[in-house]
Write a protein that holds these residues in place. Structure first.
Motif, PDB file in Angstrom:
ATOM      1  N   GLY A 100      -1.579   4.498  -4.818  1.00  0.00           N
ATOM      2  CA  GLY A 100      -0.765   4.037  -5.935  1.00  0.00           C
ATOM      3  C   GLY A 100       0.292   3.029  -5.544  1.00  0.00           C
ATOM      4  O   GLY A 100       0.939   2.441  -6.411  1.00  0.00           O
ATOM      5  N   ASP A 101       0.489   2.808  -4.248  1.00  0.00           N
ATOM      6  CA  ASP A 101       1.463   1.808  -3.789  1.00  0.00           C
ATOM      7  C   ASP A 101       0.883   0.404  -3.951  1.00  0.00           C
ATOM      8  O   ASP A 101      -0.334   0.224  -4.024  1.00  0.00           O
ATOM      9  CB  ASP A 101       1.821   2.026  -2.318  1.00  0.00           C
ATOM     10  CG  ASP A 101       2.708   3.241  -2.090  1.00  0.00           C
ATOM     11  OD1 ASP A 101       3.089   3.905  -3.074  1.00  0.00           O
ATOM     12  OD2 ASP A 101       3.016   3.524  -0.911  1.00  0.00           O
ATOM     13  N   THR A 102       1.765  -0.563  -3.967  1.00  0.00           N
ATOM     14  CA  THR A 102       1.383  -1.972  -4.051  1.00  0.00           C
ATOM     15  C   THR A 102       1.655  -2.637  -2.709  1.00  0.00           C
ATOM     16  O   THR A 102       2.728  -2.453  -2.136  1.00  0.00           O
ATOM     17  CB  THR A 102       2.185  -2.701  -5.144  1.00  0.00           C
ATOM     18  OG1 THR A 102       1.923  -2.074  -6.392  1.00  0.00           O
ATOM     19  CG2 THR A 102       1.814  -4.172  -5.225  1.00  0.00           C
ATOM     20  N   VAL A 103       0.676  -3.385  -2.221  1.00  0.00           N
ATOM     21  CA  VAL A 103       0.835  -4.159  -0.993  1.00  0.00           C
ATOM     22  C   VAL A 103       0.843  -5.632  -1.395  1.00  0.00           C
ATOM     23  O   VAL A 103      -0.067  -6.097  -2.079  1.00  0.00           O
ATOM     24  CB  VAL A 103      -0.302  -3.884   0.011  1.00  0.00           C
ATOM     25  CG1 VAL A 103      -0.120  -4.724   1.271  1.00  0.00           C
ATOM     26  CG2 VAL A 103      -0.368  -2.397   0.347  1.00  0.00           C
ATOM     27  N   THR A 104       1.884  -6.336  -0.986  1.00  0.00           N
ATOM     28  CA  THR A 104       2.016  -7.762  -1.305  1.00  0.00           C
ATOM     29  C   THR A 104       2.023  -8.570  -0.014  1.00  0.00           C
ATOM     30  O   THR A 104       2.827  -8.302   0.883  1.00  0.00           O
ATOM     31  CB  THR A 104       3.305  -8.040  -2.096  1.00  0.00           C
ATOM     32  OG1 THR A 104       3.263  -7.311  -3.321  1.00  0.00           O
ATOM     33  CG2 THR A 104       3.455  -9.529  -2.401  1.00  0.00           C
ATOM     34  N   TRP A 105       1.097  -9.511   0.078  1.00  0.00           N
ATOM     35  CA  TRP A 105       1.043 -10.437   1.205  1.00  0.00           C
ATOM     36  C   TRP A 105       1.800 -11.698   0.810  1.00  0.00           C
ATOM     37  O   TRP A 105       1.566 -12.259  -0.262  1.00  0.00           O
ATOM     38  CB  TRP A 105      -0.403 -10.803   1.540  1.00  0.00           C
ATOM     39  CG  TRP A 105      -1.165  -9.729   2.240  1.00  0.00           C
ATOM     40  CD1 TRP A 105      -1.362  -9.610   3.586  1.00  0.00           C
ATOM     41  CD2 TRP A 105      -1.871  -8.627   1.652  1.00  0.00           C
ATOM     42  NE1 TRP A 105      -2.136  -8.516   3.859  1.00  0.00           N
ATOM     43  CE2 TRP A 105      -2.455  -7.884   2.689  1.00  0.00           C
ATOM     44  CE3 TRP A 105      -2.045  -8.189   0.329  1.00  0.00           C
ATOM     45  CZ2 TRP A 105      -3.212  -6.744   2.458  1.00  0.00           C
ATOM     46  CZ3 TRP A 105      -2.795  -7.052   0.099  1.00  0.00           C
ATOM     47  CH2 TRP A 105      -3.367  -6.338   1.155  1.00  0.00           C
ATOM     48  N   SER A 117      -0.924  -9.623  -4.469  1.00  0.00           N
ATOM     49  CA  SER A 117      -0.696  -8.182  -4.415  1.00  0.00           C
ATOM     50  C   SER A 117      -1.956  -7.394  -4.728  1.00  0.00           C
ATOM     51  O   SER A 117      -2.820  -7.847  -5.482  1.00  0.00           O
ATOM     52  CB  SER A 117       0.389  -7.785  -5.421  1.00  0.00           C
ATOM     53  OG  SER A 117       1.620  -8.365  -5.080  1.00  0.00           O
ATOM     54  N   LEU A 118      -2.002  -6.190  -4.161  1.00  0.00           N
ATOM     55  CA  LEU A 118      -3.106  -5.266  -4.364  1.00  0.00           C
ATOM     56  C   LEU A 118      -2.528  -3.877  -4.537  1.00  0.00           C
ATOM     57  O   LEU A 118      -1.709  -3.439  -3.724  1.00  0.00           O
ATOM     58  CB  LEU A 118      -4.037  -5.299  -3.141  1.00  0.00           C
ATOM     59  CG  LEU A 118      -5.170  -4.289  -3.104  1.00  0.00           C
ATOM     60  CD1 LEU A 118      -6.242  -4.671  -4.131  1.00  0.00           C
ATOM     61  CD2 LEU A 118      -5.774  -4.219  -1.707  1.00  0.00           C
ATOM     62  N   VAL A 119      -2.940  -3.172  -5.588  1.00  0.00           N
ATOM     63  CA  VAL A 119      -2.577  -1.771  -5.760  1.00  0.00           C
ATOM     64  C   VAL A 119      -3.673  -0.949  -5.099  1.00  0.00           C
ATOM     65  O   VAL A 119      -4.844  -1.074  -5.457  1.00  0.00           O
ATOM     66  CB  VAL A 119      -2.435  -1.407  -7.253  1.00  0.00           C
ATOM     67  CG1 VAL A 119      -2.132   0.077  -7.407  1.00  0.00           C
ATOM     68  CG2 VAL A 119      -1.362  -2.246  -7.916  1.00  0.00           C
ATOM     69  N   VAL A 120      -3.303  -0.121  -4.120  1.00  0.00           N
ATOM     70  CA  VAL A 120      -4.294   0.671  -3.404  1.00  0.00           C
ATOM     71  C   VAL A 120      -4.520   1.991  -4.137  1.00  0.00           C
ATOM     72  O   VAL A 120      -3.574   2.664  -4.521  1.00  0.00           O
ATOM     73  CB  VAL A 120      -3.885   0.893  -1.934  1.00  0.00           C
ATOM     74  CG1 VAL A 120      -3.939  -0.412  -1.169  1.00  0.00           C
ATOM     75  CG2 VAL A 120      -2.506   1.501  -1.818  1.00  0.00           C
ATOM     76  N   THR A 121      -5.783   2.329  -4.340  1.00  0.00           N
ATOM     77  CA  THR A 121      -6.113   3.487  -5.161  1.00  0.00           C
ATOM     78  C   THR A 121      -6.948   4.532  -4.439  1.00  0.00           C
ATOM     79  O   THR A 121      -7.219   5.583  -5.011  1.00  0.00           O
ATOM     80  CB  THR A 121      -6.878   3.039  -6.425  1.00  0.00           C
ATOM     81  OG1 THR A 121      -8.061   2.340  -6.019  1.00  0.00           O
ATOM     82  CG2 THR A 121      -6.020   2.136  -7.293  1.00  0.00           C
ATOM     83  N   THR A 122      -7.355   4.258  -3.194  1.00  0.00           N
ATOM     84  CA  THR A 122      -8.233   5.162  -2.462  1.00  0.00           C
ATOM     85  C   THR A 122      -7.703   5.357  -1.047  1.00  0.00           C
ATOM     86  O   THR A 122      -7.379   4.372  -0.374  1.00  0.00           O
ATOM     87  CB  THR A 122      -9.654   4.567  -2.384  1.00  0.00           C
ATOM     88  OG1 THR A 122     -10.082   4.222  -3.701  1.00  0.00           O
ATOM     89  CG2 THR A 122     -10.633   5.537  -1.778  1.00  0.00           C
ATOM     90  N   PRO A 123      -7.629   6.593  -0.565  1.00  0.00           N
ATOM     91  CA  PRO A 123      -7.204   6.810   0.819  1.00  0.00           C
ATOM     92  C   PRO A 123      -8.223   6.231   1.807  1.00  0.00           C
ATOM     93  O   PRO A 123      -9.410   6.142   1.504  1.00  0.00           O
ATOM     94  CB  PRO A 123      -7.146   8.340   0.961  1.00  0.00           C
ATOM     95  CG  PRO A 123      -7.355   8.900  -0.392  1.00  0.00           C
ATOM     96  CD  PRO A 123      -7.899   7.829  -1.269  1.00  0.00           C
ATOM     97  N   GLY A 124      -7.733   5.850   2.974  1.00  0.00           N
ATOM     98  CA  GLY A 124      -8.609   5.327   4.022  1.00  0.00           C
ATOM     99  C   GLY A 124      -7.943   4.184   4.754  1.00  0.00           C
ATOM    100  O   GLY A 124      -6.762   3.905   4.558  1.00  0.00           O
ATOM    101  N   GLU A 125      -8.708   3.534   5.600  1.00  0.00           N
ATOM    102  CA  GLU A 125      -8.194   2.387   6.336  1.00  0.00           C
ATOM    103  C   GLU A 125      -8.809   1.113   5.785  1.00  0.00           C
ATOM    104  O   GLU A 125     -10.028   1.013   5.669  1.00  0.00           O
ATOM    105  CB  GLU A 125      -8.490   2.509   7.828  1.00  0.00           C
ATOM    106  CG  GLU A 125      -7.604   3.535   8.484  1.00  0.00           C
ATOM    107  CD  GLU A 125      -7.483   3.341   9.988  1.00  0.00           C
ATOM    108  OE1 GLU A 125      -6.681   4.061  10.576  1.00  0.00           O
ATOM    109  OE2 GLU A 125      -8.167   2.481  10.561  1.00  0.00           O
TER     110      GLU A 125
END
Length: 116
Positions: free
Chosen positions: A53-58, A90-98
């Motif tokens: 649910g976090d957002t990653v912004t490059w 930006s990308l909202v991450v929705t799945t656990p993993g690498e």
């Protein structure tokens, strides 16, 4: 013709009043926002741990274009497209993993987002 456009304008205004319009590659963020800076031909930090649910912004702080693209086999696949200097994505991450990723323009630039 002018009258036919008015209902669409009303729909747009109503959509905005209920929290905005979600674009195809975006989802509403419910968690924290994390930033990865692209500078000196590297991703900083090279390993970032975030929550679902976090957002990653490059943010491209370099003087040349870059991408943030999922490495082959990484799921879900993602691609920022070409980020010009000073651009961000930006990308909202929705799945656990690498999420291993790289810059397709400079394939030696590699990093990982770990989603818990």
């Amino acid at each position: 013709m002018r009258r036919a456009l008015r209902p669409w304008l009303m729909v747009f205004v109503v959509a905005l009043s209920f929290g905005g319009v979600a674009w195809a590659d975006e989802a509403p963020a419910t968690g924290k926002v994390h930033r990865i800076k692209i500078r000196a031909m590297a991703f900083d930090p090279p390993l970032l741990t975030v929550g679902v649910g976090d957002t990653v912004t490059w943010i491209n702080e370099d003087f040349v274009p870059h991408t943030a693209t999922a490495a082959q086999g990484t799921r879900p696949a993602f691609d920022s497209g070409t980020l010009a200097p000073k651009a961000s994505w930006s990308l909202v991450v929705t799945t656990p993993g690498e999420l291993a990723y790289l810059c397709t323009l400079h394939p030696t630039m590699k990093a990982v987002v770990r989603v818990r």
